[in-house]
Scaffold this motif. Structure first.
Motif, PDB file in Angstrom:
ATOM      1  N   MET A  79       0.844  -1.085   0.164  1.00 12.95           N
ATOM      2  CA  MET A  79      -0.084  -0.003   0.158  1.00 12.95           C
ATOM      3  C   MET A  79       0.878   1.216   0.094  1.00 12.95           C
ATOM      4  O   MET A  79       0.473   2.210  -0.547  1.00 12.95           O
ATOM      5  CB  MET A  79      -1.053  -0.036   1.240  1.00 12.95           C
ATOM      6  CG  MET A  79      -2.044  -1.002   0.866  1.00 12.95           C
ATOM      7  SD  MET A  79      -3.387  -0.761   2.336  1.00 12.95           S
ATOM      8  CE  MET A  79      -3.898   0.992   1.755  1.00 12.95           C
ATOM      9  N   CYS A  80       1.939   1.059   0.445  1.00 10.98           N
ATOM     10  CA  CYS A  80       2.969   2.369   0.527  1.00 10.98           C
ATOM     11  C   CYS A  80       3.606   2.434  -0.789  1.00 10.98           C
ATOM     12  O   CYS A  80       3.544   3.629  -1.187  1.00 10.98           O
ATOM     13  CB  CYS A  80       4.206   1.934   1.742  1.00 10.98           C
ATOM     14  SG  CYS A  80       3.425   1.906   3.307  1.00 10.98           S
ATOM     15  N   VAL A  81       3.787   1.410  -1.382  1.00 10.28           N
ATOM     16  CA  VAL A  81       4.182   1.513  -2.890  1.00 10.28           C
ATOM     17  C   VAL A  81       3.061   2.057  -3.789  1.00 10.28           C
ATOM     18  O   VAL A  81       3.096   2.979  -4.530  1.00 10.28           O
ATOM     19  CB  VAL A  81       4.467   0.001  -3.453  1.00 10.28           C
ATOM     20  CG1 VAL A  81       4.697   0.134  -5.008  1.00 10.28           C
ATOM     21  CG2 VAL A  81       5.767  -0.515  -2.914  1.00 10.28           C
ATOM     22  N   GLU A  82       1.809   1.835  -3.174  1.00  7.53           N
ATOM     23  CA  GLU A  82       0.531   2.202  -4.007  1.00  7.53           C
ATOM     24  C   GLU A  82       0.618   3.737  -4.025  1.00  7.53           C
ATOM     25  O   GLU A  82       0.207   4.562  -4.855  1.00  7.53           O
ATOM     26  CB  GLU A  82      -0.704   1.683  -3.416  1.00  7.53           C
ATOM     27  CG  GLU A  82      -2.006   1.816  -4.279  1.00  7.53           C
ATOM     28  CD  GLU A  82      -2.159   1.369  -5.562  1.00  7.53           C
ATOM     29  OE1 GLU A  82      -1.828   2.156  -6.647  1.00  7.53           O
ATOM     30  OE2 GLU A  82      -1.956   0.090  -5.603  1.00  7.53           O
ATOM     31  N   PHE A  83       1.030   4.331  -2.735  1.00  5.43           N
ATOM     32  CA  PHE A  83       0.833   5.704  -2.674  1.00  5.43           C
ATOM     33  C   PHE A  83       1.871   6.392  -3.521  1.00  5.43           C
ATOM     34  O   PHE A  83       1.628   7.295  -4.068  1.00  5.43           O
ATOM     35  CB  PHE A  83       1.424   6.142  -1.098  1.00  5.43           C
ATOM     36  CG  PHE A  83       0.129   6.462  -0.246  1.00  5.43           C
ATOM     37  CD1 PHE A  83      -0.764   7.478  -0.234  1.00  5.43           C
ATOM     38  CD2 PHE A  83      -0.342   5.468   0.678  1.00  5.43           C
ATOM     39  CE1 PHE A  83      -1.664   7.663   0.455  1.00  5.43           C
ATOM     40  CE2 PHE A  83      -1.347   5.514   1.625  1.00  5.43           C
ATOM     41  CZ  PHE A  83      -2.009   6.585   1.492  1.00  5.43           C
ATOM     42  N   PHE A  84       3.184   5.926  -3.475  1.00  3.52           N
ATOM     43  CA  PHE A  84       4.189   6.188  -4.726  1.00  3.52           C
ATOM     44  C   PHE A  84       3.649   6.358  -6.089  1.00  3.52           C
ATOM     45  O   PHE A  84       3.745   7.207  -6.635  1.00  3.52           O
ATOM     46  CB  PHE A  84       5.348   5.442  -4.373  1.00  3.52           C
ATOM     47  CG  PHE A  84       6.435   5.903  -5.371  1.00  3.52           C
ATOM     48  CD1 PHE A  84       6.977   6.978  -5.344  1.00  3.52           C
ATOM     49  CD2 PHE A  84       6.784   4.986  -6.361  1.00  3.52           C
ATOM     50  CE1 PHE A  84       7.940   7.281  -6.491  1.00  3.52           C
ATOM     51  CE2 PHE A  84       7.745   5.101  -7.365  1.00  3.52           C
ATOM     52  CZ  PHE A  84       8.243   6.235  -7.497  1.00  3.52           C
ATOM     53  N   LEU A  85       3.049   5.184  -6.446  1.00  6.41           N
ATOM     54  CA  LEU A  85       2.747   5.196  -7.691  1.00  6.41           C
ATOM     55  C   LEU A  85       1.560   5.947  -8.218  1.00  6.41           C
ATOM     56  O   LEU A  85       1.563   6.395  -9.248  1.00  6.41           O
ATOM     57  CB  LEU A  85       2.268   3.590  -8.140  1.00  6.41           C
ATOM     58  CG  LEU A  85       3.237   2.471  -7.958  1.00  6.41           C
ATOM     59  CD1 LEU A  85       2.498   1.108  -8.095  1.00  6.41           C
ATOM     60  CD2 LEU A  85       4.227   2.606  -9.113  1.00  6.41           C
ATOM     61  N   ILE A  86       0.611   6.329  -7.309  1.00  6.47           N
ATOM     62  CA  ILE A  86      -0.158   7.268  -7.373  1.00  6.47           C
ATOM     63  C   ILE A  86       0.313   8.747  -7.620  1.00  6.47           C
ATOM     64  O   ILE A  86       0.152   9.598  -8.565  1.00  6.47           O
ATOM     65  CB  ILE A  86      -1.390   7.476  -6.336  1.00  6.47           C
ATOM     66  CG1 ILE A  86      -2.235   6.165  -6.561  1.00  6.47           C
ATOM     67  CG2 ILE A  86      -2.314   8.630  -6.334  1.00  6.47           C
ATOM     68  CD1 ILE A  86      -3.028   5.795  -5.395  1.00  6.47           C
ATOM     69  N   LEU A 157      -5.598  13.490  -6.712  1.00  5.71           N
ATOM     70  CA  LEU A 157      -6.277  13.736  -5.404  1.00  5.71           C
ATOM     71  C   LEU A 157      -7.130  12.813  -4.813  1.00  5.71           C
ATOM     72  O   LEU A 157      -6.856  12.477  -3.799  1.00  5.71           O
ATOM     73  CB  LEU A 157      -6.471  15.216  -5.549  1.00  5.71           C
ATOM     74  CG  LEU A 157      -7.145  15.878  -4.226  1.00  5.71           C
ATOM     75  CD1 LEU A 157      -5.862  15.887  -3.310  1.00  5.71           C
ATOM     76  CD2 LEU A 157      -7.308  17.488  -4.465  1.00  5.71           C
ATOM     77  N   SER A 158      -7.862  12.533  -5.696  1.00  8.63           N
ATOM     78  CA  SER A 158      -9.267  11.885  -5.426  1.00  8.63           C
ATOM     79  C   SER A 158      -8.638  10.307  -5.090  1.00  8.63           C
ATOM     80  O   SER A 158      -9.212   9.695  -4.040  1.00  8.63           O
ATOM     81  CB  SER A 158     -10.088  11.466  -6.574  1.00  8.63           C
ATOM     82  OG  SER A 158     -11.239  10.794  -6.209  1.00  8.63           O
ATOM     83  N   ALA A 159      -7.822   9.706  -5.835  1.00 15.89           N
ATOM     84  CA  ALA A 159      -7.271   8.514  -5.454  1.00 15.89           C
ATOM     85  C   ALA A 159      -6.464   8.572  -4.035  1.00 15.89           C
ATOM     86  O   ALA A 159      -6.247   7.520  -3.142  1.00 15.89           O
ATOM     87  CB  ALA A 159      -6.334   7.754  -6.553  1.00 15.89           C
ATOM     88  N   HIS A 160      -5.586   9.686  -4.093  1.00 15.85           N
ATOM     89  CA  HIS A 160      -5.013   9.783  -2.725  1.00 15.85           C
ATOM     90  C   HIS A 160      -5.755   9.739  -1.451  1.00 15.85           C
ATOM     91  O   HIS A 160      -5.465   9.078  -0.209  1.00 15.85           O
ATOM     92  CB  HIS A 160      -4.056  11.052  -3.212  1.00 15.85           C
ATOM     93  CG  HIS A 160      -3.281  11.312  -1.744  1.00 15.85           C
ATOM     94  ND1 HIS A 160      -2.084  10.677  -1.296  1.00 15.85           N
ATOM     95  CD2 HIS A 160      -3.419  12.256  -0.626  1.00 15.85           C
ATOM     96  CE1 HIS A 160      -1.633  11.237  -0.095  1.00 15.85           C
ATOM     97  NE2 HIS A 160      -2.473  12.137   0.352  1.00 15.85           N
ATOM     98  N   LYS A 161      -6.828  10.518  -1.556  1.00 12.73           N
ATOM     99  CA  LYS A 161      -7.714  10.769  -0.590  1.00 12.73           C
ATOM    100  C   LYS A 161      -8.630   9.468  -0.265  1.00 12.73           C
ATOM    101  O   LYS A 161      -8.324   9.019   1.008  1.00 12.73           O
ATOM    102  CB  LYS A 161      -8.700  11.712  -0.937  1.00 12.73           C
ATOM    103  CG  LYS A 161      -8.652  13.017  -0.618  1.00 12.73           C
ATOM    104  CD  LYS A 161      -9.837  13.900  -0.939  1.00 12.73           C
ATOM    105  CE  LYS A 161      -9.710  15.466  -0.715  1.00 12.73           C
ATOM    106  NZ  LYS A 161     -10.562  16.454  -0.985  1.00 12.73           N
ATOM    107  N   THR A 162      -8.582   8.461  -1.305  1.00 16.38           N
ATOM    108  CA  THR A 162      -9.469   7.282  -1.063  1.00 16.38           C
ATOM    109  C   THR A 162      -8.640   6.344  -0.016  1.00 16.38           C
ATOM    110  O   THR A 162      -8.777   5.864   0.641  1.00 16.38           O
ATOM    111  CB  THR A 162      -9.823   6.876  -2.095  1.00 16.38           C
ATOM    112  OG1 THR A 162     -10.815   7.443  -2.918  1.00 16.38           O
ATOM    113  CG2 THR A 162     -10.439   5.371  -1.903  1.00 16.38           C
ATOM    114  N   LEU A 163      -7.251   6.513  -0.720  1.00 13.20           N
ATOM    115  CA  LEU A 163      -6.174   5.600   0.089  1.00 13.20           C
ATOM    116  C   LEU A 163      -5.893   6.293   1.510  1.00 13.20           C
ATOM    117  O   LEU A 163      -5.545   5.302   2.480  1.00 13.20           O
ATOM    118  CB  LEU A 163      -4.812   5.554  -0.758  1.00 13.20           C
ATOM    119  CG  LEU A 163      -3.775   4.577  -0.581  1.00 13.20           C
ATOM    120  CD1 LEU A 163      -4.767   3.066  -0.767  1.00 13.20           C
ATOM    121  CD2 LEU A 163      -2.850   4.449  -1.793  1.00 13.20           C
TER     122      LEU A 163
END
Length: 171
Positions: A79-86, A157-163
């Motif tokens: 999930m931390c990788v996911e933050f980076f990818l987004i 921003l939307s994807a980041h907020k969801t995560l």
């Protein structure tokens, strides 16, 4: 058996999510496909572990603590990788990803020690684990990750907020 049933429902929900991510990957813009793949991996790994934890619960009637942490030590750093990818689209550096991964591993290892190894000092291990968690939460909600998301705006921003909400409520 409400606990076993909950593990079963969790496994099915995660497997359905994994199928969705894997099967819809090609319908996303190329720059998001790795992110969708990682989401599929996270949910697939969770599904397998939930299924196994259900079996463990049914056989032993006790919390599958060790297996929960095995699941988390794989899915949480992803999930931390996911933050980076987004946030990569907004200029995120790999150092953000490695910082979040490091903090998540500290959170998980110290949490496990407090819960399963050194219960007499659980308060200390919980304090360390909680501190790492709150640094992650600060970073994603108010810190550098948030600033990158705001800079990118729109879908990022939307994807980041969801995560962020998932980390705040789900972790």
């Amino acid at each position: 058996d409400y606990v076993g049933f909950t593990f079963f429902v969790g496994a099915m929900a995660m497997m359905a999510a994994a199928a969705f991510f894997f099967l819809s990957m090609n319908s996303f813009d190329r720059k998001w496909r790795t992110s969708i793949l990682v989401s599929g991996l996270i949910t697939f790994i969770a599904a397998v572990h939930y299924w196994y934890m259900r079996d463990y619960w049914q056989a032993n009637a006790e919390s599958p603590t060790f297996f929960r942490y095995v699941d988390w030590v794989l899915t949480v750093p992803l999930m931390c990788v996911e933050f980076f990818l987004i946030l990569k689209v907004a200029g995120a550096k790999k150092s953000l990803m490695w910082r979040l991964i490091f903090l998540s591993v500290v959170m998980l290892v110290t949490g496990y020690i407090g819960e399963a190894v050194d219960r007499d000092n659980a308060w200390l291990w919980g304090l360390i684990s909680g501190a790492a968690y709150f640094v992650i939460v600060y970073d994603i909600w108010l810190g550098s990750a948030k600033k990158l998301a705001v800079k990118a705006g729109g879908a990022v921003l939307s994807a980041h907020k969801t995560l962020c909400w998932f980390v705040l409520v789900g972790w």
